[in-house]
Design a protein around this motif. Structure first.
Motif, PDB file in Angstrom:
ATOM      1  N   PHE A 120       2.715   3.417  16.318  1.00  0.00           N
ATOM      2  CA  PHE A 120       2.127   3.880  15.066  1.00  0.00           C
ATOM      3  C   PHE A 120       2.313   2.835  13.966  1.00  0.00           C
ATOM      4  N   ASN A 121       3.497   2.280  13.877  1.00  0.00           N
ATOM      5  CA  ASN A 121       3.824   1.320  12.821  1.00  0.00           C
ATOM      6  C   ASN A 121       3.154  -0.033  13.037  1.00  0.00           C
ATOM      7  N   GLN A 122       2.785  -0.362  14.254  1.00  0.00           N
ATOM      8  CA  GLN A 122       2.139  -1.647  14.529  1.00  0.00           C
ATOM      9  C   GLN A 122       0.699  -1.705  14.029  1.00  0.00           C
ATOM     10  N   ASP A 123       0.050  -0.559  13.910  1.00  0.00           N
ATOM     11  CA  ASP A 123      -1.357  -0.496  13.507  1.00  0.00           C
ATOM     12  C   ASP A 123      -1.448  -0.531  11.976  1.00  0.00           C
ATOM     13  N   LEU A 124      -1.866  -1.673  11.435  1.00  0.00           N
ATOM     14  CA  LEU A 124      -1.931  -1.850   9.982  1.00  0.00           C
ATOM     15  C   LEU A 124      -2.918  -0.892   9.323  1.00  0.00           C
ATOM     16  N   SER A 125      -3.921  -0.433  10.063  1.00  0.00           N
ATOM     17  CA  SER A 125      -4.892   0.505   9.486  1.00  0.00           C
ATOM     18  C   SER A 125      -4.262   1.872   9.216  1.00  0.00           C
ATOM     19  N   ASN A 126      -3.067   2.132   9.733  1.00  0.00           N
ATOM     20  CA  ASN A 126      -2.370   3.395   9.474  1.00  0.00           C
ATOM     21  C   ASN A 126      -1.668   3.424   8.118  1.00  0.00           C
ATOM     22  N   ILE A 127      -1.479   2.280   7.475  1.00  0.00           N
ATOM     23  CA  ILE A 127      -0.689   2.232   6.233  1.00  0.00           C
ATOM     24  C   ILE A 127      -1.157   3.253   5.195  1.00  0.00           C
ATOM     25  N   PRO A 128      -2.464   3.377   4.896  1.00  0.00           N
ATOM     26  CA  PRO A 128      -2.871   4.379   3.899  1.00  0.00           C
ATOM     27  C   PRO A 128      -2.596   5.832   4.317  1.00  0.00           C
TER      28      PRO A 128
ATOM     29  N   TYR B 119       0.227   6.973   5.402  1.00  0.00           N
ATOM     30  CA  TYR B 119       1.588   7.363   5.054  1.00  0.00           C
ATOM     31  C   TYR B 119       2.123   6.737   3.773  1.00  0.00           C
ATOM     32  N   HIS B 120       1.497   5.688   3.292  1.00  0.00           N
ATOM     33  CA  HIS B 120       2.018   5.026   2.082  1.00  0.00           C
ATOM     34  C   HIS B 120       1.293   5.580   0.855  1.00  0.00           C
ATOM     35  N   PRO B 121       1.980   6.376   0.024  1.00  0.00           N
ATOM     36  CA  PRO B 121       1.295   7.021  -1.110  1.00  0.00           C
ATOM     37  C   PRO B 121       0.781   6.050  -2.171  1.00  0.00           C
ATOM     38  N   GLN B 122       1.277   4.814  -2.177  1.00  0.00           N
ATOM     39  CA  GLN B 122       0.829   3.838  -3.172  1.00  0.00           C
ATOM     40  C   GLN B 122      -0.350   2.991  -2.688  1.00  0.00           C
ATOM     41  N   VAL B 123      -0.746   3.137  -1.427  1.00  0.00           N
ATOM     42  CA  VAL B 123      -1.791   2.276  -0.855  1.00  0.00           C
ATOM     43  C   VAL B 123      -2.982   3.125  -0.439  1.00  0.00           C
ATOM     44  N   ASP B 124      -4.181   2.742  -0.936  1.00  0.00           N
ATOM     45  CA  ASP B 124      -5.358   3.497  -0.526  1.00  0.00           C
ATOM     46  C   ASP B 124      -6.292   2.721   0.396  1.00  0.00           C
ATOM     47  N   LYS B 125      -6.020   1.416   0.577  1.00  0.00           N
ATOM     48  CA  LYS B 125      -6.869   0.605   1.446  1.00  0.00           C
ATOM     49  C   LYS B 125      -6.095  -0.635   1.878  1.00  0.00           C
ATOM     50  N   VAL B 126      -6.359  -1.094   3.112  1.00  0.00           N
ATOM     51  CA  VAL B 126      -5.739  -2.314   3.615  1.00  0.00           C
ATOM     52  C   VAL B 126      -6.843  -3.242   4.123  1.00  0.00           C
TER      53      VAL B 126
ATOM     54  N   ALA C 225       3.954 -11.835  14.225  1.00  0.00           N
ATOM     55  CA  ALA C 225       4.480 -12.849  13.305  1.00  0.00           C
ATOM     56  C   ALA C 225       3.331 -13.699  12.783  1.00  0.00           C
ATOM     57  N   GLY C 226       3.258 -13.837  11.473  1.00  0.00           N
ATOM     58  CA  GLY C 226       2.224 -14.630  10.829  1.00  0.00           C
ATOM     59  C   GLY C 226       1.020 -13.831  10.345  1.00  0.00           C
ATOM     60  N   VAL C 227       0.912 -12.568  10.715  1.00  0.00           N
ATOM     61  CA  VAL C 227      -0.230 -11.751  10.294  1.00  0.00           C
ATOM     62  C   VAL C 227      -0.022 -11.281   8.856  1.00  0.00           C
ATOM     63  N   ALA C 228      -1.054 -11.520   8.026  1.00  0.00           N
ATOM     64  CA  ALA C 228      -1.028 -11.098   6.627  1.00  0.00           C
ATOM     65  C   ALA C 228      -2.112 -10.047   6.394  1.00  0.00           C
ATOM     66  N   TYR C 229      -1.851  -9.178   5.430  1.00  0.00           N
ATOM     67  CA  TYR C 229      -2.789  -8.121   5.082  1.00  0.00           C
ATOM     68  C   TYR C 229      -2.642  -7.822   3.601  1.00  0.00           C
ATOM     69  N   GLN C 230      -3.727  -7.339   3.000  1.00  0.00           N
ATOM     70  CA  GLN C 230      -3.721  -7.048   1.571  1.00  0.00           C
ATOM     71  C   GLN C 230      -3.792  -5.543   1.357  1.00  0.00           C
ATOM     72  N   CYS C 231      -2.830  -5.030   0.600  1.00  0.00           N
ATOM     73  CA  CYS C 231      -2.794  -3.608   0.272  1.00  0.00           C
ATOM     74  C   CYS C 231      -3.381  -3.401  -1.126  1.00  0.00           C
ATOM     75  N   HIS C 232      -4.285  -2.442  -1.243  1.00  0.00           N
ATOM     76  CA  HIS C 232      -4.856  -2.059  -2.532  1.00  0.00           C
ATOM     77  C   HIS C 232      -4.049  -0.876  -3.061  1.00  0.00           C
ATOM     78  N   ILE C 233      -3.519  -1.044  -4.277  1.00  0.00           N
ATOM     79  CA  ILE C 233      -2.662  -0.029  -4.864  1.00  0.00           C
ATOM     80  C   ILE C 233      -3.529   1.137  -5.364  1.00  0.00           C
ATOM     81  N   ALA C 234      -3.192   2.334  -4.929  1.00  0.00           N
ATOM     82  CA  ALA C 234      -3.971   3.537  -5.255  1.00  0.00           C
ATOM     83  C   ALA C 234      -4.065   3.734  -6.766  1.00  0.00           C
ATOM     84  N   GLY C 235      -5.266   4.062  -7.223  1.00  0.00           N
ATOM     85  CA  GLY C 235      -5.479   4.373  -8.626  1.00  0.00           C
ATOM     86  C   GLY C 235      -5.448   3.189  -9.566  1.00  0.00           C
ATOM     87  N   SER C 236      -5.532   1.964  -9.019  1.00  0.00           N
ATOM     88  CA  SER C 236      -5.521   0.780  -9.882  1.00  0.00           C
ATOM     89  C   SER C 236      -6.350  -0.331  -9.230  1.00  0.00           C
ATOM     90  N   ARG C 237      -6.462  -1.429  -9.936  1.00  0.00           N
ATOM     91  CA  ARG C 237      -7.156  -2.593  -9.380  1.00  0.00           C
ATOM     92  C   ARG C 237      -6.172  -3.594  -8.769  1.00  0.00           C
TER      93      ARG C 237
END
Length: 155
Positions: free
Chosen positions: A23-31, A33-40, A51-63
């Motif tokens: 469950f934790n390996q799938d980056l698309s799962n972050i939104p 369970y993470h209340p501060q993230v609405d998109k990855v 190792a080396g994989v980067a991803y951008q989290c969009h903070i919920a309710g903000s830019r």
């Protein structure tokens, strides 16, 4: 060398370590369970951690956004993540911030997930921020862990 240990949150999940890991390996799962993230955004083009994989989290309710990068993966045991940049200025204030997520198999159907935070706190601004983090952010991380627990146990 790791910066100074600052805090840790943990949760006990009624699921095998393999299920929690998957469950934790799938980056698309972050939104989920993470209340501060609405998109990855998968900026490395990979949906699963390594190792080396980067991803951008969009903070919920903000830019605002933050980029996270996994720098170490020990299968079924540990994920080490850094925060190279964000639009809020935290990466500049805490340039050595490291999050270490660790899984511990308690028994065949129970897993403990710990999230430990490491960063230097020598500047007065960081010491003030540290007070805020421990009072405000730590409960949010615990809320995130509880949401992850609920999502995994509901599967």
């Amino acid at each position: 060398m790791k910066p100074k240990f600052q805090s840790k949150q943990e949760v006990i999940i009624k699921a095998p370590v393999e299920k929690v890991w998957e469950f934790n390996q799938d980056l698309s799962n972050i939104p989920l369970y993470h209340p501060q993230v609405d998109k990855v955004d998968l900026i490395s083009g990979k949906r699963f951690r390594e190792a080396g994989v980067a991803y951008q989290c969009h903070i919920a309710g903000s830019r605002h956004t933050c980029i996270e990068k996994d720098i170490e993966i020990v299968p079924m045991k540990k994920i080490v993540t850094v925060f190279p940049s964000d639009t809020m200025g935290l990466a500049k204030l805490l340039p050595d911030y490291i999050v270490e997520s660790s899984l511990t198999k308690i028994d065949k159907n129970t897993t403990r997930l710990d999230i430990a935070h490491y960063y230097s706190s020598s500047k007065w601004k960081v010491k003030l921020l540290n007070f805020y983090i421990k009072r405000k952010i730590a409960p949010q991380i615990q809320q995130m862990l509880n949401a992850m627990k609920n999502a995994i146990e509901a599967e």
